[in-house]
Scaffold this motif. Sequence first.
Motif, PDB file in Angstrom:
ATOM      1  N   SER A   1     -17.825 -20.214  52.765  1.00  0.00           N
ATOM      2  CA  SER A   1     -17.079 -19.589  53.794  1.00  0.00           C
ATOM      3  C   SER A   1     -18.225 -18.448  54.295  1.00  0.00           C
ATOM      4  CB  SER A   1     -15.930 -18.620  53.175  1.00  0.00           C
ATOM      5  OG  SER A   1     -15.399 -17.696  54.073  1.00  0.00           O
TER       6      SER A   1
ATOM      7  N   ASP B   1     -17.044 -23.639  56.049  1.00  0.00           N
ATOM      8  CA  ASP B   1     -15.857 -23.238  56.466  1.00  0.00           C
ATOM      9  C   ASP B   1     -16.311 -21.983  57.740  1.00  0.00           C
ATOM     10  OD1 ASP B   1     -13.522 -21.945  57.057  1.00  0.00           O
ATOM     11  OD2 ASP B   1     -12.775 -21.203  55.230  1.00  0.00           O
TER      12      ASP B   1
ATOM     13  N   ARG C   1     -16.377 -24.769  48.413  1.00  0.00           N
ATOM     14  CA  ARG C   1     -16.313 -24.258  49.901  1.00  0.00           C
ATOM     15  C   ARG C   1     -17.223 -23.184  50.383  1.00  0.00           C
ATOM     16  NH1 ARG C   1     -12.899 -19.692  50.884  1.00  0.00           N
ATOM     17  NH2 ARG C   1     -12.425 -19.053  53.215  1.00  0.00           N
TER      18      ARG C   1
END
Length: 305
Positions: A257, A202, A255
């Motif tokens: 980030s 991300d 995820r």
Amino acid sequence: MEAKIALKTQFPALIHTDKFVRRPGVSLPCSQKLREQQGRSLLISCHFQQRRTSNSQKHVALDPSGSRNSPAPILETGSFPPSDKGLILKKKSQEVLQYINGRCIFLVGMMGSGKTTVGKMLAELLGYSFCDSDTLVELAVDGTSVAEIFKLHGEGFFRNIESETLEKLSLVHHIVVSTGGGAVIRPINWKHMEKGISVWLDVPLEALAQRISAVGTNSRPLLHNDSGDAYDRALTRLSNLWKERGDAYANADARVSLEEIAAKLGHRDVTNITPTLIAIEALEQIEAFLKRENGMDMDMDMAAM
């Protein structure tokens, strides 16, 4: 009609993986018979690049096709950093290996998010092979580039081959796959990827636009035809793509980030986040997912008792 015929004839039951990268010293048979899936057998022909190494240095082999997804800093040569971060990488990879059991890792994310760069690092650390799904799609169409496939046959044609490629890759173990930015829009692709572990890189849209505008958009068919300033053009198109795909990326098992990594380090933006730091975070998130998954399995076993 001709395009459909070409798809059937040029995409055989063999995935030729000349672009795979394999850890030095690990040899595999030229072909591996895989179990029958949905009533049919699949044979994957594996041709891995061998790299010479010395005791003092390992080289991370980079696939030329990976340039499409790796405008971020790249470890082109040399071993993983001989620093505290390098030791952390090694330690984290060893911890992940206790749980991962050879499962495939699928990296998802917007174009320019660094899937190829980080994927090759993870493959090297875990003793996995690496491949780029876009490269395999190109091989399935006689080496035609992704940009040319879009131009000649349209996005739908490309997506069909992409889905078939991911289906085949989902049957393989011990590989890290860099997927195309739009692979997440088809639910069937998630069905294939859930056989392994999906990891979302991300990256803020502004950072992606900076990377892409710096290297050009010739190889990115969804951006190349727009006019205007390169950064503004990239940011506008990426924003539109995000509206279409943002929710889909959130389906990933883990995820990573870059904004959260920057916050941990006290950085104002993600400019100085290196592939090494991203790989460390990816391993941590993969380990956390596997532990959660393992805990759920244990809870289910206890409930059954």
